[in-house]
Design a protein around this motif. Structure first.
Motif, PDB file in Angstrom:
ATOM      1  N   ASP A   3       0.862  -1.303  -0.020  1.00 31.52           N
ATOM      2  CA  ASP A   3      -0.100  -0.037   0.032  1.00 31.52           C
ATOM      3  C   ASP A   3       0.898   1.251  -0.110  1.00 31.52           C
ATOM      4  N   GLU A   4       0.143   2.302  -0.466  1.00 32.93           N
ATOM      5  CA  GLU A   4       1.003   3.455  -0.380  1.00 32.93           C
ATOM      6  C   GLU A   4       0.675   4.473   0.608  1.00 32.93           C
ATOM      7  N   GLN A   5       0.107   3.855   1.878  1.00 29.74           N
ATOM      8  CA  GLN A   5      -0.416   4.772   2.952  1.00 29.74           C
ATOM      9  C   GLN A   5       1.168   5.014   3.489  1.00 29.74           C
ATOM     10  N   ILE A   6       1.080   6.554   3.911  1.00 29.08           N
ATOM     11  CA  ILE A   6       2.145   6.949   4.694  1.00 29.08           C
ATOM     12  C   ILE A   6       2.222   6.729   5.941  1.00 29.08           C
ATOM     13  N   ALA A   7       3.431   6.358   6.595  1.00 35.51           N
ATOM     14  CA  ALA A   7       3.206   5.906   8.085  1.00 35.51           C
ATOM     15  C   ALA A   7       2.686   7.129   8.971  1.00 35.51           C
ATOM     16  N   THR A   8       2.021   6.827   9.888  1.00 39.06           N
ATOM     17  CA  THR A   8       1.424   7.863  10.616  1.00 39.06           C
ATOM     18  C   THR A   8       2.437   8.034  11.901  1.00 39.06           C
ATOM     19  N   ASP A   9       2.081   9.300  12.718  1.00 43.78           N
ATOM     20  CA  ASP A   9       2.845   9.390  14.027  1.00 43.78           C
ATOM     21  C   ASP A   9       2.537   8.403  14.698  1.00 43.78           C
ATOM     22  N   GLN A  10       1.232   7.659  14.961  1.00 46.75           N
ATOM     23  CA  GLN A  10       1.075   6.779  15.934  1.00 46.75           C
ATOM     24  C   GLN A  10       1.837   5.517  15.640  1.00 46.75           C
ATOM     25  N   LEU A  11       1.837   5.074  14.367  1.00 42.95           N
ATOM     26  CA  LEU A  11       2.777   3.766  13.970  1.00 42.95           C
ATOM     27  C   LEU A  11       4.098   4.237  14.296  1.00 42.95           C
ATOM     28  N   LEU A  12       4.926   5.160  14.065  1.00 42.92           N
ATOM     29  CA  LEU A  12       6.115   5.457  14.477  1.00 42.92           C
ATOM     30  C   LEU A  12       6.354   5.489  15.814  1.00 42.92           C
ATOM     31  N   ALA A  13       5.474   6.050  16.632  1.00 40.83           N
ATOM     32  CA  ALA A  13       5.574   6.226  18.091  1.00 40.83           C
ATOM     33  C   ALA A  13       5.530   4.765  18.531  1.00 40.83           C
ATOM     34  N   ARG A  14       4.437   3.929  18.162  1.00 41.22           N
ATOM     35  CA  ARG A  14       4.379   2.699  18.694  1.00 41.22           C
ATOM     36  C   ARG A  14       5.683   1.884  18.374  1.00 41.22           C
ATOM     37  N   VAL A  15       6.230   1.854  17.209  1.00 42.31           N
ATOM     38  CA  VAL A  15       7.386   1.258  16.906  1.00 42.31           C
ATOM     39  C   VAL A  15       8.507   1.636  17.872  1.00 42.31           C
ATOM     40  N   VAL A  67       4.288   0.016   5.091  1.00 44.57           N
ATOM     41  CA  VAL A  67       4.761  -1.072   4.765  1.00 44.57           C
ATOM     42  C   VAL A  67       6.320  -1.045   5.131  1.00 44.57           C
ATOM     43  N   GLU A  68       7.201   0.320   4.884  1.00 45.18           N
ATOM     44  CA  GLU A  68       8.580   0.068   5.098  1.00 45.18           C
ATOM     45  C   GLU A  68       8.672   0.190   6.553  1.00 45.18           C
ATOM     46  N   VAL A  69       7.973   0.645   7.438  1.00 46.05           N
ATOM     47  CA  VAL A  69       7.897   0.687   8.821  1.00 46.05           C
ATOM     48  C   VAL A  69       7.782  -0.770   9.320  1.00 46.05           C
ATOM     49  N   ILE A  70       6.746  -1.340   8.923  1.00 47.39           N
ATOM     50  CA  ILE A  70       6.487  -2.948   9.316  1.00 47.39           C
ATOM     51  C   ILE A  70       7.475  -3.741   8.926  1.00 47.39           C
ATOM     52  N   HIS A  71       7.929  -3.493   7.683  1.00 43.45           N
ATOM     53  CA  HIS A  71       9.231  -4.419   7.375  1.00 43.45           C
ATOM     54  C   HIS A  71      10.549  -4.100   8.107  1.00 43.45           C
ATOM     55  N   GLY A  72      10.628  -3.093   8.130  1.00 47.00           N
ATOM     56  CA  GLY A  72      11.882  -2.664   9.045  1.00 47.00           C
ATOM     57  C   GLY A  72      11.722  -2.968  10.458  1.00 47.00           C
ATOM     58  N   SER A  73      10.581  -3.169  11.114  1.00 50.14           N
ATOM     59  CA  SER A  73      10.332  -3.590  12.396  1.00 50.14           C
ATOM     60  C   SER A  73      10.519  -5.110  12.475  1.00 50.14           C
ATOM     61  N   ILE A  74      10.232  -5.963  11.504  1.00 50.33           N
ATOM     62  CA  ILE A  74      10.253  -7.240  11.190  1.00 50.33           C
ATOM     63  C   ILE A  74      11.954  -7.432  11.342  1.00 50.33           C
ATOM     64  N   LEU A  75      12.690  -6.884  10.590  1.00 50.85           N
ATOM     65  CA  LEU A  75      13.910  -6.931  10.577  1.00 50.85           C
ATOM     66  C   LEU A  75      14.561  -6.736  11.877  1.00 50.85           C
ATOM     67  N   LEU A  76      14.138  -5.512  12.453  1.00 50.73           N
ATOM     68  CA  LEU A  76      14.801  -5.452  13.771  1.00 50.73           C
ATOM     69  C   LEU A  76      14.475  -6.588  14.884  1.00 50.73           C
ATOM     70  N   HIS A 134      13.018   0.265   2.834  1.00 48.44           N
ATOM     71  CA  HIS A 134      12.641   0.790   1.602  1.00 48.44           C
ATOM     72  C   HIS A 134      13.054   0.350   0.359  1.00 48.44           C
ATOM     73  N   ARG A 135      14.263  -0.035   0.434  1.00 51.62           N
ATOM     74  CA  ARG A 135      15.031  -0.756  -0.866  1.00 51.62           C
ATOM     75  C   ARG A 135      14.350  -2.019  -1.364  1.00 51.62           C
ATOM     76  N   CYS A 136      13.920  -2.695  -0.496  1.00 51.39           N
ATOM     77  CA  CYS A 136      13.074  -3.943  -0.809  1.00 51.39           C
ATOM     78  C   CYS A 136      11.599  -3.586  -1.180  1.00 51.39           C
ATOM     79  N   SER A 137      11.106  -2.657  -1.053  1.00 53.45           N
ATOM     80  CA  SER A 137       9.687  -2.539  -1.346  1.00 53.45           C
ATOM     81  C   SER A 137       9.421  -1.202  -2.386  1.00 53.45           C
TER      82      SER A 137
END
Length: 186
Positions: A36-48, A92-101, A129-132
Motif C-alpha cells: 500500500d502507499e499509505q504514509i506511516a502515521t505518527d502513531q505507528l512511528l510512536a508505537r514502534v 509497509v516500510e516501517v512494518i518491514h523494518g520492524s520485522i528486520l529489527l 525501503h529498498r526492498c519495497s
C-alpha cells in the motif's frame, strides 16, 4: 558477392521450420500482498519506537539513566518523523523494518541497545525501503535529512545486512502478523 549472401539467407529461411505458436491465457489473479502507499502515521512511528524502548529497558536493565534513554528515544522519533515527511516513508516500510529489527533482536539482543538504537532502526527502515520501493532513494538523500554523511548511512545498512546474513525478505504471514500488532483493525 551480395547476391550470394542474399541467396544463402533465402535458402536457409525456406528450409527452416516455423515453431508452433502457443497462446498463453492472461491471468487477472491479484498478488498475495500489494504494497500500500499509505504514509506511516505518527502513531505507528510512536508505537514502534515505544516498543523498542520498552524491550531495551527490560533486556538491558536500563544501563543509562532514564533521562538519557528518554532523550535518545525522542531524538529517534524526531528523526523518523523527519524521514517520513521528507521521503514519504510508508507503513509497509516501517512494518518491514520492524520485522528486520525483530530478527536482529532474536539473533543477538546486544545488537539493539540505546547506544545502537538510531543506527539500527534507520538502517532497517532504509533497507526495507529498498526492498519495497519502485524508485529507491539514494543514501545521500537519507543522509541530507538526518544531517549525516552518506557513507554513515551506507555503513548502517551494511551492518544490518551483515547481522541478518542478507535474509531480508518477509513472508506474507509474518508481515500481516506484525502489521496487526502495530496497526489494529478498525
Amino acid at each position: 558477392m551480395d547476391k550470394d549472401i542474399t541467396a544463402a539467407i533465402q535458402e536457409e529461411s525456406v528450409q527452416a521450420e516455423l515453431a508452433p505458436v502457443f497462446v498463453t491465457p492472461v491471468s487477472e489473479k491479484m498478488p498475495e500482498i500489494q504494497f500500500d502507499e499509505q504514509i506511516a502515521t505518527d502513531q505507528l512511528l510512536a508505537r514502534v519506537t515505544l516498543d523498542l524502548s520498552v524491550g531495551i529497558q527490560i533486556e538491558h536493565q536500563s544501563q543509562f539513566g532514564a533521562l538519557n534513554n528518554s532523550q535518545q528515544i525522542n531524538t529517534l522519533f524526531n528523526a523518523l518523523l523527519a524521514l517520513r515527511n521528507a521521503h514519504r516513508l510508508r507503513c509497509v516500510e516501517v512494518i518491514h523494518g520492524s520485522i528486520l529489527l525483530s530478527r536482529i533482536w532474536k539473533i543477538d539482543t546486544n545488537q539493539i541497545t540505546f547506544v545502537k538504537l538510531a543506527k539500527r532502526v534507520i538502517g532497517a527502515l532504509i533497507l526495507a525501503h529498498r526492498c519495497s520501493a519502485d524508485i529507491v532513494i539514494r543514501n545521500c538523500e537519507w543522509a541530507r535529512v538526518l544531517g549525516l554523511n552518506a557513507s554513515i548511512i551506507s555503513k548502517w545498512v551494511d551492518e544490518i545486512l551483515d547481522i541478518l546474513h542478507f535474509k531480508v525478505t518477509v513472508e506474507p504471514e509474518e508481515y500481516w502478523l506484525v502489521k496487526g500488532a502495530f496497526i489494529p483493525q478498525q
